[in-house]
Design an enzyme around this catalytic site. Structure first.
Site, PDB file in Angstrom:
ATOM      1  N   ASN A   1       0.868  -1.228  -0.089  1.00 36.43           N
ATOM      2  CA  ASN A   1      -0.025   0.093  -0.274  1.00 36.43           C
ATOM      3  C   ASN A   1       0.941   1.260   0.059  1.00 36.43           C
ATOM      4  OD1 ASN A   1      -1.855   2.205   0.549  1.00 36.43           O
ATOM      5  ND2 ASN A   1      -2.325   1.303   2.496  1.00 36.43           N
ATOM      6  N   TRP A   2       1.036   1.785  -1.126  1.00 34.85           N
ATOM      7  CA  TRP A   2       1.969   2.935  -1.366  1.00 34.85           C
ATOM      8  C   TRP A   2       1.513   4.331  -0.621  1.00 34.85           C
ATOM      9  CZ3 TRP A   2       3.846   2.526  -7.146  1.00 34.85           C
ATOM     10  CH2 TRP A   2       4.603   1.326  -7.321  1.00 34.85           C
TER      11      TRP A   2
ATOM     12  N   HIS B   1      -9.694   1.309   4.671  1.00 37.50           N
ATOM     13  CA  HIS B   1      -8.485   1.559   5.164  1.00 37.50           C
ATOM     14  C   HIS B   1      -8.579   2.528   6.395  1.00 37.50           C
ATOM     15  CE1 HIS B   1      -4.247   2.867   6.283  1.00 37.50           C
ATOM     16  NE2 HIS B   1      -3.875   1.446   5.554  1.00 37.50           N
TER      17      HIS B   1
ATOM     18  N   GLU C   1      -6.972   4.949   7.590  1.00 39.36           N
ATOM     19  CA  GLU C   1      -6.912   6.363   7.342  1.00 39.36           C
ATOM     20  C   GLU C   1      -7.827   6.963   6.481  1.00 39.36           C
ATOM     21  OE1 GLU C   1      -2.845   5.911   5.441  1.00 39.36           O
ATOM     22  OE2 GLU C   1      -2.299   4.958   7.375  1.00 39.36           O
TER      23      GLU C   1
ATOM     24  N   GLU D   1      -5.638  -4.690  10.505  1.00 39.27           N
ATOM     25  CA  GLU D   1      -4.719  -3.528  10.700  1.00 39.27           C
ATOM     26  C   GLU D   1      -4.937  -2.815  12.082  1.00 39.27           C
ATOM     27  OE1 GLU D   1      -2.675  -2.562   6.747  1.00 39.27           O
ATOM     28  OE2 GLU D   1      -4.355  -1.269   7.002  1.00 39.27           O
TER      29      GLU D   1
ATOM     30  N   GLY E   1       2.685  -1.120   4.278  1.00 41.19           N
ATOM     31  CA  GLY E   1       2.631   0.249   4.037  1.00 41.19           C
ATOM     32  C   GLY E   1       4.284   0.507   3.739  1.00 41.19           C
ATOM     33  N   GLY E   2       5.089   1.335   4.688  1.00 41.19           N
ATOM     34  CA  GLY E   2       6.181   1.686   4.665  1.00 41.19           C
ATOM     35  C   GLY E   2       7.252   0.783   3.685  1.00 41.19           C
TER      36      GLY E   2
HETATM   37  P1  PGA Z   1       2.584   0.380   7.731  1.00 39.16           P
HETATM   38  O1  PGA Z   1       1.206   0.525   6.767  1.00 39.16           O
HETATM   39  O2  PGA Z   1       3.331  -0.815   6.900  1.00 39.16           O
HETATM   40  O3  PGA Z   1       3.341   1.617   7.082  1.00 39.16           O
HETATM   41  O4  PGA Z   1       2.533   0.260   9.091  1.00 39.16           O
HETATM   42  C1  PGA Z   1       0.417  -0.413   6.816  1.00 39.16           C
HETATM   43  C2  PGA Z   1      -0.839   0.206   6.110  1.00 39.16           C
HETATM   44  O5  PGA Z   1      -1.329   1.005   6.661  1.00 39.16           O
HETATM   45  O6  PGA Z   1      -1.487  -0.555   5.119  1.00 39.16           O
END
Ligand code: PGA
Length: 252
Positions: free
Chosen positions: A9-10, A97, A99, A169, A236-237
């Protein structure tokens, strides 16, 4: 046998050119060294999808949007529909997600529309759920997460439900460097699978891939993925570096 999936997930990172370079690097590494039984997905910004689809072998590396519109088409300035995503050659859409739920007010009602449109267009939703720190500290995370499922994807028929990928998550572990312990991950993944079995059937529950997300990296992925109910990761990261992403793909 359910599939093992590692999806990147960029988020809101990389220019189109940087994204294409990253996708090419992942594509090359996966072709040479990637575990063959792992489904690999790149979740790119909308602007990058077509170029990334062209840059990778989509038989090996799938491409995902990170969201889609809650409406099929029409006067919704700035929105990108599920049909548009489908027309790029992408196969997946990350939905719900944390966010998006937190910063863009995505409610269960909105998510129900998005899940339905994604499925109608033959795309696979990667449906995210997970609790914030205060809920974890109060010990009510199981009820919270199962309620998220009940308000959204548990409305689907068994036939449609089987098309989903779920990502658990814990919000307190996303981008914070804090990973859920392997026991915490396994416990919630099992709770989710048991809830699916109770709602649908054990057979359906056994077919669904449940991914872990939250500060997963090559060093902790082997331990997380060793759990019987953890079927991969939403990354993510660490998905922004091809070598790290490969390390997670090969963590089984
Ligand atoms: P992260 O993000 O690996 O940077 O913690 C995961 C995500 O939000 O999908």
């Amino acid at each position: 046998m359910r599939k093992k999936v590692v999806a990147g997930n960029w988020k809101c990172n990389t220019s189109v050119q940087e994204g294409v370079e990253l996708a090419k690097a992942v594509n090359e590494l996966v072709a040479k060294e990637g575990a063959e039984d792992v489904v690999v997905v790149l979740g790119t910004p909308f602007t990058h999808i077509t170029s990334v689809v062209d840059a990778v072998d989509t038989n090996r590396v799938g491409v995902s949007a990170q969201n889609c519109a809650a409406e099929a088409s029409g006067a919704y300035t700035g929105e990108v529909s599920a049909a548009m995503v489908k027309s790029t050659g992408a196969e997946y859409v990350i939905l719900g997600h944390s966010e998006r739920r937190e910063y863009y007010g995505e409610t269960s009602d909105i998510l129900n529309k998005k899940v339905a449109l994604t499925l109608e267009n033959g795309l696979t939703p990667i449906y995210c759920c997970g609790e914030a720190l205060d809920i974890r500290e109060a010990g009510t995370q199981k009820a919270y997460v199962i309620n998220q499922l009940e308000e959204t994807i548990f409305n689907l028929s068994a036939e449609d439900f089987k098309k989903l990928i779920i990502a658990y998550e814990p919000i307190w572990a996303i981008g914070t460097g804090k990973t859920a312990t392997t026991e915490q991950a396994q416990e919630m993944h099992k709770d989710i699978r048991d809830a699916i079995a109770a709602k649908y059937s054990q057979e359906v529950a056994d077919e669904i891939s449940i991914l872990y997300g939250g500060s997963a990296k090559p060093s902790n992925a082997p331990e997380l993925f060793a759990n019987p109910d953890v079927d991969g990761g939403l990354i993510g990261g660490a998905s922004l570096k091809a070598e790290d992403f490969l390390g997670i793909i090969n963590a089984y």
